[in-house]
Design a protein around this motif. Structure first.
Motif, PDB file in Angstrom:
ATOM      1  N   ALA A 379      18.457  60.545  55.850  1.00  0.00           N
ATOM      2  CA  ALA A 379      17.112  60.739  56.396  1.00  0.00           C
ATOM      3  C   ALA A 379      16.187  61.348  55.345  1.00  0.00           C
ATOM      4  O   ALA A 379      15.015  60.955  55.228  1.00  0.00           O
ATOM      5  N   ARG A 383      12.716  59.653  53.932  1.00  0.00           N
ATOM      6  CA  ARG A 383      11.417  60.330  53.937  1.00  0.00           C
ATOM      7  C   ARG A 383      10.707  60.184  52.597  1.00  0.00           C
ATOM      8  O   ARG A 383       9.490  60.045  52.534  1.00  0.00           O
ATOM      9  N   ALA A 407      19.002  57.069  61.381  1.00  0.00           N
ATOM     10  CA  ALA A 407      18.392  58.189  60.655  1.00  0.00           C
ATOM     11  C   ALA A 407      17.320  57.706  59.689  1.00  0.00           C
ATOM     12  O   ALA A 407      16.223  58.278  59.607  1.00  0.00           O
ATOM     13  N   ARG A 410      13.812  55.789  61.155  1.00  0.00           N
ATOM     14  CA  ARG A 410      12.629  56.508  61.641  1.00  0.00           C
ATOM     15  C   ARG A 410      11.529  56.528  60.594  1.00  0.00           C
ATOM     16  O   ARG A 410      10.344  56.556  60.926  1.00  0.00           O
TER      17      ARG A 410
END
Length: 513
Positions: A379, A383, A407, A410
């Motif tokens: 994750a 990002r 994960a 998103r």
């Protein structure tokens, strides 16, 4: 017997009713931008007005039917079905030609359409300049609110948001790359924004500025550059825009989430033949051709990225499997910000972005085996880094890998998975393969024999770069002759530009039907 026939007929009717919405709500969306006069210089996303008129006439003559968003939603909800060959026409950016050139054609043909406006550009005073992706463009080149209201009042045009202020690039890393504002973590003063700041910025930049001029808030967000992620889609829905338009190619039906309707980008004013081929989908997509990129092999203190990009430009693959870390003094270190690993250098986002933008090659992050069980680490990766997919050391259906997909998904959308199991998948594992995913297998005789022919288009065979280049080239040709068109090399050695090049490079590939 009569009872059995009635029972079977009833079952078939129920089944048909269950399947009908997906079939009857099928449509293709087209994404137009500027519509230019025939004597104006053509820009990459533009179409000439005369070509647009011919395209509209071709739609009518060939039983294609432009439909409204209301018609699509009604069909999805079990109402009147869409006509065959349904088309959603969309025009992005709010140029004045949407009124002077598109609107007359919409009225002539009776076609509905969607126009997408950037609030920040519309708010610029008439005598000033709009910052159009870093280029100063007179405000007079864009629609006025009077023109927007007239088009809306016609009943043919729906007004969508193209965001208020997300149609721009923002600083994305220490190297100074600017990337799409909707999906990028802002890098400023040596720091990245966190989740809360990112969502707050999205809410601010997606705010409604349209309703005060038209009397109706938009229900559609047309994502700038087609870029969004699940977090951005959630914010848009919270702000009253549950329908999202992307730039992912393909058809839509009742199973396509409203937040991510696909659109075909119209570029370079296509000929009528090219336009017809696009709508009829008369070609197969390019086969996958891959190479591996390992920043850990680059000489310390030297620029390893530039020669890598040069080699990618020459070779022209369409997947680069990029490793996300390096080993220093026996320790694994990450190339992106995370608290879960020592960070060697924050440069993976720069590598991935330059690979996509300068070399034109989508990046899949080649996850180390241990990362399969670290969704929080993945994750963090999602990002901070722009990428198209993940390569995981697992077989389709792996619960651990699906947690990684959730994960990363998103923050990265759409997200593909390249499965790299130790051996060919079992029948149950093949059945778990999702559309768009890929299985990467070593190019051994055993693996080639183990792959069912109907799964050939889902498999990429990967060669060891230590093999003699002539051997790799010969085996690639044999694979292609056997119906396996997707292959790659687990590295990026200089030898790829030798005898392997004609077999691996997409520039040399005929487009097979």
């Amino acid at each position: 017997m009569a009872f059995l026939i009635r029972t079977l007929l009833g079952f078939l009717l129920v089944l048909a009713a269950a399947l009908a919405p997906a079939a009857d709500a099928r449509f293709m969306a087209l994404s137009y931008h500027e519509v230019l006069a025939d004597d104006e210089p053509l820009t990459p996303t533009a179409v000439r007005a005369s070509d647009l008129a011919r395209q509209f006439a071709w739609l009518r003559a060939n039983d294609f039917h432009p439909v409204s968003v209301d018609q699509i939603l009604a069909a999805r909800d079990g109402g009147p079905t869409l006509p065959p060959n349904a088309i959603l026409l969309t025009f992005d950016d709010g140029f004045k030609d949407a009124y002077t050139r598109v609107f007359p054609l919409l009225k002539l043909f009776g076609y509905p359409a969607v126009i997408a406006l950037v609030g920040q550009w519309m708010d610029v005073p008439e005598d000033q300049m709009v910052d159009y992706d870093g280029k100063a463009v007179p405000r007079s080149k864009f629609l006025t609110w009077e023109q927007v209201r007239e088009m809306k009042a016609s009943g043919l045009v729906e007004v969508a948001s193209h965001s208020y202020g997300l149609h721009r690039g923002i600083p994305a890393n220490p190297q100074g790359n600017t990337q799409p504002a909707a999906t990028t973590r802002l890098y400023a003063s040596g720091r990245y924004e966190d989740d809360a700041a990112y969502r707050a910025r999205l809410r601010h930049e997606l705010r409604d500025s349209i309703s005060r001029h038209t009397g109706k808030a938009p229900r559609i967000i047309v994502w700038p550059y087609g870029r969004s992620n699940e977090a951005a889609q959630e914010v848009a829905a919270e702000l009253g825009m549950p329908i999202g338009l992307t730039l992912v190619d393909g058809f839509n039906d009742a199973t396509t989430p409203k937040a991510v309707w696909k659109r075909q980008l119209i570029e370079n004013s296509p000929s009528l033949q090219a336009f017809a081929e696009m709508l009829r989908v008369t070609w197969d997509p390019n086969p996958a051709r891959s190479v591996g990129v390992d920043p850990g092999t680059w000489p310390p203190g030297e620029d390893g990225l530039s020669p890598t990009l040069d080699r990618l430009l020459t070779l022209s693959p369409n997947i680069a499997f990029v490793k996300p870390g390096v080993e220093r003094d026996g320790r694994e270190m990450a190339l992106f910000p995370t608290r879960l690993r020592p960070v060697a250098e924050d440069k993976l986002n720069h590598i991935a972005w330059q690979t996509e933008r300068r070399a034109g090659v989508p990046v899949f992050i080649d996850l180390p085996p241990a990362w399969l069980y670290e969704p929080v680490l993945v994750a963090d990766l999602a990002r901070q880094v722009n990428f198209a997919g993940l390569r995981v050391r697992a077989a389709p259906g792996s619960a651990s890998a699906e947690r990684l997909r959730e994960a990363a998904g998103r923050w990265v959308w759409p997200l593909q998975i390249a499965w790299a199991p130790d051996q060919a998948p079992t029948p149950a594992q093949w059945a778990a393969l999702r559309p768009g995913d890929l299985v990467v297998l070593p190019a051994s005789e055993e693996n080639v024999a183990a792959v069912p022919r109907e799964m050939a288009r889902h498999v990429l065979f990967e060669f060891d770069p230590a093999l003699p280049p002539a051997t790799i080239a010969r085996r690639m040709k044999r694979l292609e002759a056997d119906g396996f068109r997707q292959f790659g090399v687990a590295g990026l050695p200089e030898g790829l530009t030798g005898p392997i090049f004609p077999s691996l490079s997409l520039r040399w590939q005929p487009q097979l039907p």
